[in-house]
Design a protein around this motif. Sequence first.
Motif, PDB file in Angstrom:
ATOM      1  N   LYS A 118       0.818  -1.210   0.000  1.00 28.44           N
ATOM      2  CA  LYS A 118       0.000   0.000   0.000  1.00 28.44           C
ATOM      3  C   LYS A 118       0.859   1.271   0.000  1.00 28.44           C
ATOM      4  O   LYS A 118       0.626   2.197  -0.790  1.00 28.44           O
ATOM      5  N   ASP A 119       1.861   1.314   0.874  1.00 26.30           N
ATOM      6  CA  ASP A 119       2.709   2.510   0.954  1.00 26.30           C
ATOM      7  C   ASP A 119       3.426   2.762  -0.367  1.00 26.30           C
ATOM      8  O   ASP A 119       3.538   3.907  -0.828  1.00 26.30           O
ATOM      9  N   ASP A 122       0.824   4.041  -2.945  1.00 30.44           N
ATOM     10  CA  ASP A 122       0.409   5.407  -2.615  1.00 30.44           C
ATOM     11  C   ASP A 122       1.495   6.407  -2.998  1.00 30.44           C
ATOM     12  O   ASP A 122       1.202   7.500  -3.511  1.00 30.44           O
ATOM     13  N   ALA A 123       2.755   6.022  -2.792  1.00 30.37           N
ATOM     14  CA  ALA A 123       3.872   6.907  -3.131  1.00 30.37           C
ATOM     15  C   ALA A 123       3.954   7.137  -4.631  1.00 30.37           C
ATOM     16  O   ALA A 123       4.243   8.256  -5.087  1.00 30.37           O
ATOM     17  N   VAL A 125       1.439   7.106  -6.756  1.00 32.81           N
ATOM     18  CA  VAL A 125       0.324   7.983  -7.125  1.00 32.81           C
ATOM     19  C   VAL A 125       0.653   9.437  -6.763  1.00 32.81           C
ATOM     20  O   VAL A 125       0.378  10.371  -7.531  1.00 32.81           O
ATOM     21  N   GLU A 126       1.256   9.628  -5.594  1.00 33.56           N
ATOM     22  CA  GLU A 126       1.625  10.978  -5.154  1.00 33.56           C
ATOM     23  C   GLU A 126       2.647  11.613  -6.100  1.00 33.56           C
ATOM     24  O   GLU A 126       2.684  12.843  -6.261  1.00 33.56           O
ATOM     25  N   LYS A 127       3.458  10.798  -6.715  1.00 35.79           N
ATOM     26  CA  LYS A 127       4.457  11.300  -7.664  1.00 35.79           C
ATOM     27  C   LYS A 127       3.875  11.525  -9.053  1.00 35.79           C
ATOM     28  O   LYS A 127       4.578  11.921  -9.981  1.00 35.79           O
ATOM     29  N   GLY A 128       2.571  11.277  -9.164  1.00 38.87           N
ATOM     30  CA  GLY A 128       1.922  11.507 -10.447  1.00 38.87           C
ATOM     31  C   GLY A 128       1.982  10.337 -11.393  1.00 38.87           C
ATOM     32  O   GLY A 128       1.609  10.455 -12.562  1.00 38.87           O
ATOM     33  N   ARG A 129       2.465   9.204 -10.910  1.00 38.84           N
ATOM     34  CA  ARG A 129       2.550   8.003 -11.740  1.00 38.84           C
ATOM     35  C   ARG A 129       1.174   7.371 -11.877  1.00 38.84           C
ATOM     36  O   ARG A 129       0.364   7.389 -10.949  1.00 38.84           O
ATOM     37  N   GLU A 131      -1.560   4.631 -11.851  1.00 37.02           N
ATOM     38  CA  GLU A 131      -1.705   3.411 -11.056  1.00 37.02           C
ATOM     39  C   GLU A 131      -1.564   2.186 -11.950  1.00 37.02           C
ATOM     40  O   GLU A 131      -2.163   2.099 -13.015  1.00 37.02           O
TER      41      GLU A 131
END
Length: 298
Positions: A118-119, A122-123, A125-129, A131
């Motif tokens: 999960k971590d 989530d990281a 997605v936060e970087k704009g990658r 999913e």
Amino acid sequence: MRVNYDEYLVDDNLYINWYPGHMKKTKELVRDNLKLVDVVVELLDARIPFSSKNPDIDKLAGNKPRVVILNKSDLADRAKLDRWIKYYKDRGIKAIPLDTMKGTGLNKVVDECRNAVKDKMDALVEKGRKERPIRIMIVGVPNVGKSSIINKLTGRKSTVTGDRPGVTKGKQWVRLKGNLELLDTPGILWPKFEDQEVALNLAFSRAIKDEILDVETLALRLIGKLMVIEPEKLKTRYKLDALGERDIDTMDLIGQKRGFIIGNRELDYTRIATTVLNEFREGKIGKITLEVPEDIKK
């Protein structure tokens, strides 16, 4: 009358050591494809959690997130299974009991794979990658039920299955529901069994092919083990008033009770052996776990 098998069966030299060429190739396949995988799903036989654990997997998987599945839990002794779940919990690992026949525990497997990464996801997605699917590798010894699990997860017959070691051939990527991808590999054993008790447990559960073993001696060893850990289940299954003094005596009693007689009133030891082995593997003798955490040698 009966043939005197005492010396042949009791003073035997059953040494199990099996590592065909395809096992080496499978080990290399696992090692070479680990970089593509987010989670390693380690599949163990709930009846022999220690014996069915390949020590090579710890080295191969390294620091990859790990999910442990105790498959064939429907064939295992529940109290002993709980002890194994606690054993893994005490080591920070969640072990999930699974019954592939009913599908019990499958949702927990998927959820735990998601939790394990999960971590990381989530990281990304936060970087704009964008999913992407969570990539899973499922590993385990032969005949532990990998293909059956994949078929349940996909809801279709996507891989070849069978109650014979080595049915799965080569590498297969399988798309699962919920944006998951799974890399299936053939069952992998290890080059040398340092502990023959481990080798016997694998043979009892048919992770090692019967065709390369002396099934009569193997069944005798199983009978001897069950006389110690599950005597009542053995007596109940074969309608015995009492067990013999020795494993060969109990084997004789089983053959006599079932009427496995050939020729000049001699016992058919091959038929006795295949019956006992098959009925253990099918759970007909009872829900049996052959080892507990306390058996692990320090």
